[in-house]
Write a protein that holds these residues in place. Structure first.
Motif, PDB file in Angstrom:
ATOM      1  N   MET A 160      30.681   4.935   2.896  1.00 15.39           N
ATOM      2  CA  MET A 160      30.580   4.227   1.609  1.00 15.39           C
ATOM      3  C   MET A 160      29.230   4.580   0.961  1.00 15.39           C
ATOM      4  SD  MET A 160      30.833   0.184   0.799  1.00 15.39           S
ATOM      5  CE  MET A 160      29.697  -0.288   2.077  1.00 15.39           C
ATOM      6  N   ASP A 161      29.295   4.791  -0.336  1.00 14.21           N
ATOM      7  CA  ASP A 161      28.048   5.048  -1.053  1.00 14.21           C
ATOM      8  C   ASP A 161      27.403   3.712  -1.406  1.00 14.21           C
ATOM      9  OD1 ASP A 161      27.267   6.422  -4.322  1.00 14.21           O
ATOM     10  OD2 ASP A 161      26.003   5.855  -2.644  1.00 14.21           O
ATOM     11  N   ASN A 162      26.269   3.450  -0.784  1.00 15.64           N
ATOM     12  CA  ASN A 162      25.612   2.161  -0.994  1.00 15.64           C
ATOM     13  C   ASN A 162      24.472   2.260  -1.995  1.00 15.64           C
ATOM     14  OD1 ASN A 162      26.653  -0.046   0.317  1.00 15.64           O
ATOM     15  ND2 ASN A 162      25.940   0.652   2.311  1.00 15.64           N
ATOM     16  N   THR A 163      24.547   3.208  -2.870  1.00 12.65           N
ATOM     17  CA  THR A 163      23.426   3.454  -3.777  1.00 12.65           C
ATOM     18  C   THR A 163      22.995   2.181  -4.498  1.00 12.65           C
ATOM     19  OG1 THR A 163      24.566   5.493  -4.206  1.00 12.65           O
ATOM     20  CG2 THR A 163      22.658   5.048  -5.549  1.00 12.65           C
ATOM     21  N   VAL A 164      21.710   1.974  -4.545  1.00 13.71           N
ATOM     22  CA  VAL A 164      21.206   0.818  -5.266  1.00 13.71           C
ATOM     23  C   VAL A 164      21.222   1.138  -6.745  1.00 13.71           C
ATOM     24  CG1 VAL A 164      19.246  -0.707  -5.532  1.00 13.71           C
ATOM     25  CG2 VAL A 164      19.698   0.358  -3.337  1.00 13.71           C
ATOM     26  N   ARG A 165      21.757   0.212  -7.518  1.00 12.00           N
ATOM     27  CA  ARG A 165      21.889   0.496  -8.935  1.00 12.00           C
ATOM     28  C   ARG A 165      20.844  -0.246  -9.744  1.00 12.00           C
ATOM     29  NH1 ARG A 165      25.300  -2.172 -10.307  1.00 12.00           N
ATOM     30  NH2 ARG A 165      24.986  -3.417  -8.465  1.00 12.00           N
ATOM     31  N   GLY A 166      20.769   0.140 -11.009  1.00  9.80           N
ATOM     32  CA  GLY A 166      19.921  -0.583 -11.947  1.00  9.80           C
ATOM     33  C   GLY A 166      18.444  -0.368 -11.690  1.00  9.80           C
ATOM     34  N   GLY A 167      18.114   0.716 -10.987  1.00 12.06           N
ATOM     35  CA  GLY A 167      16.717   1.047 -10.775  1.00 12.06           C
ATOM     36  C   GLY A 167      15.993   0.108  -9.819  1.00 12.06           C
ATOM     37  N   LEU A 168      16.736  -0.677  -9.048  1.00 13.88           N
ATOM     38  CA  LEU A 168      16.061  -1.568  -8.101  1.00 13.88           C
ATOM     39  C   LEU A 168      15.589  -0.748  -6.911  1.00 13.88           C
ATOM     40  CD1 LEU A 168      18.686  -4.436  -8.042  1.00 13.88           C
ATOM     41  CD2 LEU A 168      16.518  -4.426  -9.224  1.00 13.88           C
ATOM     42  N   THR A 169      14.380  -0.941  -6.535  1.00 15.33           N
ATOM     43  CA  THR A 169      13.910  -0.259  -5.333  1.00 15.33           C
ATOM     44  C   THR A 169      13.242  -1.306  -4.462  1.00 15.33           C
ATOM     45  OG1 THR A 169      11.911   0.244  -6.524  1.00 15.33           O
ATOM     46  CG2 THR A 169      13.522   2.022  -6.339  1.00 15.33           C
ATOM     47  N   ARG A 202      18.444 -13.063  -5.509  1.00 10.21           N
ATOM     48  CA  ARG A 202      18.734 -13.156  -6.940  1.00 10.21           C
ATOM     49  C   ARG A 202      19.217 -11.808  -7.493  1.00 10.21           C
ATOM     50  NH1 ARG A 202      14.159 -15.553  -8.170  1.00 10.21           N
ATOM     51  NH2 ARG A 202      13.243 -13.570  -8.814  1.00 10.21           N
ATOM     52  N   GLN A 203      18.571 -10.734  -7.057  1.00 13.03           N
ATOM     53  CA  GLN A 203      19.007  -9.404  -7.515  1.00 13.03           C
ATOM     54  C   GLN A 203      20.434  -9.106  -7.051  1.00 13.03           C
ATOM     55  OE1 GLN A 203      15.967  -6.883  -5.798  1.00 13.03           O
ATOM     56  NE2 GLN A 203      14.645  -7.018  -7.587  1.00 13.03           N
ATOM     57  N   THR A 204      20.738  -9.540  -5.837  1.00 22.40           N
ATOM     58  CA  THR A 204      22.080  -9.291  -5.298  1.00 22.40           C
ATOM     59  C   THR A 204      23.110 -10.084  -6.090  1.00 22.40           C
ATOM     60  OG1 THR A 204      21.042  -9.040  -3.129  1.00 22.40           O
ATOM     61  CG2 THR A 204      23.442  -9.294  -3.157  1.00 22.40           C
ATOM     62  N   GLY A 242      40.293 -12.002  -0.497  1.00 23.34           N
ATOM     63  CA  GLY A 242      39.396 -12.258   0.629  1.00 23.34           C
ATOM     64  C   GLY A 242      38.039 -11.613   0.444  1.00 23.34           C
ATOM     65  N   GLY A 243      37.374 -11.373   1.573  1.00 25.10           N
ATOM     66  CA  GLY A 243      36.024 -10.797   1.511  1.00 25.10           C
ATOM     67  C   GLY A 243      35.925  -9.624   2.453  1.00 25.10           C
ATOM     68  N   GLY A 244      34.765  -9.470   3.064  1.00 32.66           N
ATOM     69  CA  GLY A 244      34.642  -8.476   4.120  1.00 32.66           C
ATOM     70  C   GLY A 244      33.780  -7.268   3.816  1.00 32.66           C
ATOM     71  N   LEU A 245      33.334  -7.112   2.561  1.00 38.04           N
ATOM     72  CA  LEU A 245      32.538  -5.923   2.226  1.00 38.04           C
ATOM     73  C   LEU A 245      31.311  -5.852   3.142  1.00 38.04           C
ATOM     74  CD1 LEU A 245      31.918  -3.496   0.365  1.00 38.04           C
ATOM     75  CD2 LEU A 245      30.731  -5.102  -1.151  1.00 38.04           C
ATOM     76  N   GLY A 246      31.132  -4.699   3.772  1.00 41.75           N
ATOM     77  CA  GLY A 246      30.073  -4.554   4.767  1.00 41.75           C
ATOM     78  C   GLY A 246      28.725  -4.186   4.160  1.00 41.75           C
ATOM     79  N   ILE A 247      27.712  -4.195   5.006  1.00 40.70           N
ATOM     80  CA  ILE A 247      26.349  -3.861   4.569  1.00 40.70           C
ATOM     81  C   ILE A 247      25.761  -2.806   5.506  1.00 40.70           C
ATOM     82  CG2 ILE A 247      25.928  -6.136   3.562  1.00 40.70           C
ATOM     83  CD1 ILE A 247      23.937  -5.976   6.404  1.00 40.70           C
ATOM     84  N   ASP A 248      24.614  -2.268   5.125  1.00 42.41           N
ATOM     85  CA  ASP A 248      23.960  -1.239   5.929  1.00 42.41           C
ATOM     86  C   ASP A 248      22.962  -1.896   6.888  1.00 42.41           C
ATOM     87  OD1 ASP A 248      22.673   0.925   7.002  1.00 42.41           O
ATOM     88  OD2 ASP A 248      22.337   1.954   5.097  1.00 42.41           O
ATOM     89  N   TYR A 249      23.376  -2.089   8.139  1.00 42.68           N
ATOM     90  CA  TYR A 249      22.467  -2.673   9.132  1.00 42.68           C
ATOM     91  C   TYR A 249      21.430  -1.650   9.601  1.00 42.68           C
ATOM     92  CZ  TYR A 249      25.213  -6.946   9.670  1.00 42.68           C
ATOM     93  OH  TYR A 249      25.824  -8.153   9.438  1.00 42.68           O
ATOM     94  N   ILE A 258      21.157  -3.654  -1.499  1.00 42.36           N
ATOM     95  CA  ILE A 258      22.265  -4.276  -2.233  1.00 42.36           C
ATOM     96  C   ILE A 258      23.489  -3.388  -2.048  1.00 42.36           C
ATOM     97  CG2 ILE A 258      23.099  -5.004  -4.511  1.00 42.36           C
ATOM     98  CD1 ILE A 258      20.213  -5.542  -5.300  1.00 42.36           C
ATOM     99  N   PRO A 259      24.597  -3.960  -1.554  1.00 42.85           N
ATOM    100  CA  PRO A 259      25.793  -3.134  -1.352  1.00 42.85           C
ATOM    101  C   PRO A 259      26.300  -2.568  -2.672  1.00 42.85           C
ATOM    102  CG  PRO A 259      26.018  -5.281  -0.298  1.00 42.85           C
ATOM    103  CD  PRO A 259      24.798  -5.345  -1.151  1.00 42.85           C
ATOM    104  N   ASP A 260      27.133  -1.562  -2.581  1.00 44.16           N
ATOM    105  CA  ASP A 260      27.671  -0.932  -3.789  1.00 44.16           C
ATOM    106  C   ASP A 260      28.831  -1.776  -4.330  1.00 44.16           C
ATOM    107  OD1 ASP A 260      28.554   0.621  -5.805  1.00 44.16           O
ATOM    108  OD2 ASP A 260      28.725   2.459  -4.632  1.00 44.16           O
ATOM    109  N   PHE A 261      28.462  -2.836  -5.027  1.00 41.71           N
ATOM    110  CA  PHE A 261      29.489  -3.741  -5.565  1.00 41.71           C
ATOM    111  C   PHE A 261      30.359  -3.038  -6.614  1.00 41.71           C
ATOM    112  CE2 PHE A 261      26.229  -6.971  -4.264  1.00 41.71           C
ATOM    113  CZ  PHE A 261      27.010  -7.597  -3.304  1.00 41.71           C
TER     114      PHE A 261
END
Ligand code: LLP
Length: 393
Positions: free
Chosen positions: A1-10, A36-38, A233-240, A248-251
């Protein structure tokens, strides 16, 4: 999955080390700016007019988290009357609370109906009959959705996969029709729709596309039945492994799957129930090194947090990234990082490469905001961990 952070958040985690040094450990530290950013990222990515996001309260019920999520306008997905009441207390309107779970008791159903929750997600024919009885005795129409077992493999740890025939959750596709008819025909029920959930920590989005296809087929099969809501439902994973690369996951990619593949009827709503993706990365378990012990074959870093504070490694063989947040050492060594609980599974990491670590150093176990604090126990008569927020309380 591409988890790229969007909106210039670093966002790279930074810890208020002096505040944490003063604090009693172990404790959960929450970065409210990242939360809040998430939440902003979720709301932006889910701006489709038919989409409605609920927060799966089970991931973290700390009042400081709940109230912030409620303030962002999400609904709540709950699985016990305790969670329903925690959500109400945090400011979620009762009508935006969904109550799911395979074993709701009569007391829980009665209380939920009295509070006016938006929907009971029903998991069996047996439960549906109990809800009808209770609604009749209260003189109300119970809002219900049927949880369907979609038989889609989420390819995740077998303890957190839920959408397969062998799982206890939901109603088998083959048993659905009489229940749909019962919902349509009972004067004590207000049928809201169908509920699905395939599992948790899903990092490949393909199963969600398969879920959409399964739902499309069902909608065709039940043409003519009004189905106001589809809850996926839910379940979207994150980068541990690398939380700072993907805080921030790639919503966008996640919601895009549903926007593209789910064939909606006019005026139909799609509900989502995300837990981990919203709160995991904002939380870290902060623990202090009690001893650095030289064994025969290994060096152990023994910390004051144990599996009682964060059970995910012991229960699901999960790995949370470990950082020494107070060390200034430039040299590294290899350690097993273990807790004080009398179980061999009380281990947070084997052969961890850390800066040379000493008694008194603080370690952060990252990505612990979901299913961390909320799963803590008092086994071994241990004290439950406290919590600290980057802003305020
Ligand atoms: N909806 C339903 C019906 C669920 O059962 C769950 C999680 C969710 C939504 C939220 O899933 P999420 O978006 O957080 O993946 N303790 C385990 C996870 C258990 C998940 C249970 N159900 C862990 O630490 O990995």
């Amino acid at each position: 999955m591409d988890n790229t952070v969007r909106g210039g958040l670093t966002h790279a985690a930074s810890f208020p080390v002096e505040r944490l040094r003063e604090a009693e450990t172990p404790l959960y530290y929450y970065d409210t700016r990242l939360l809040r950013q998430t939440l902003d990222a979720v709301n932006t990515a889910a701006s489709h007019p038919a989409f409605r996001v609920h927060y799966a309260v089970k991931a973290n019920t700390n009042p400081g988290i709940l109230s912030r999520v409620a303030a962002a306008g999400l609904g709540a997905d709950t699985v016990s009357i305790g969670e329903v009441e925690a959500a109400v207390a945090a400011g979620f309107p009762a009508a935006d609370i969904v109550f799911a779970g395979v074993g709701k008791t009569d007391r829980e159903i009665t209380r939920a109906l009295r509070l006016g929750v938006g929907c009971l997600n029903v998991e069996s024919a047996e439960e549906l009959e109990v809800i009808i009885e209770i609604a009749a005795s209260l003189g109300v129409k119970a809002p219900v959705a049927l949880r369907v077992n979609p038989e889609v493999d989420a390819h995740t740890h077998h303890y957190i996969t839920t959408g397969l025939a062998e799982n206890k959750f939901g109603i088998a596709l083959s048993m659905l029709r009489p229940l749909m008819e019962r919902c349509r025909d009972s004067e004590h029920l207000d049928f809201r729709g169908l509920h699905f959930h395939i599992g948790s920590q899903v990092t490949d989005l393909t199963p969600y596309r398969l879920l959409c296809e399964r739902i499309n087929a069902l909608q065709e099969e039940y043409e003519g039945f009004p189905i106001p809501w589809i809850n996926v439902g839910g379940g979207l994973g994150i980068d541990y492994a690398d939380p700072d690369a993907h805080p921030i996951p790639d919503f966008d990619a996640y919601f895009e799957i549903f926007a593209r593949h789910l064939q909606l009827r006019p005026d139909q709503e799609v509900h989502f129930e995300l837990g981990r993706a919203i709160v995991a990365q904002c939380g870290s378990l902060i623990t202090r090194v009690t001893y650095v012990k030289q064994g025969v074959a290994k060096k152990f870093v023994i910390v004051d947090a144990g599996m009682t504070d964060l059970i995910r490694p012991a229960l699901y063989q999960a790995h949370h990234k470990i950082e020494n947040i107070t060390s200034t050492a430039t040299e590294e060594a290899v350690y097993d990082v273990v807790g004080p609980v009398c179980e061999s599974s009380d281990c947070f990491g084997r052969d961890e490469r850390l800066p040379i670590t000493h008694r008194g150093d603080l370690l952060a176990l990252r990505s612990a905001g979901a299913y961390g604090e909320v799963m803590a126990s008092a086994y071994n008569c241990r004290t439950l961990p406290g919590s600290l927020f980057s802003e305020g309380d």
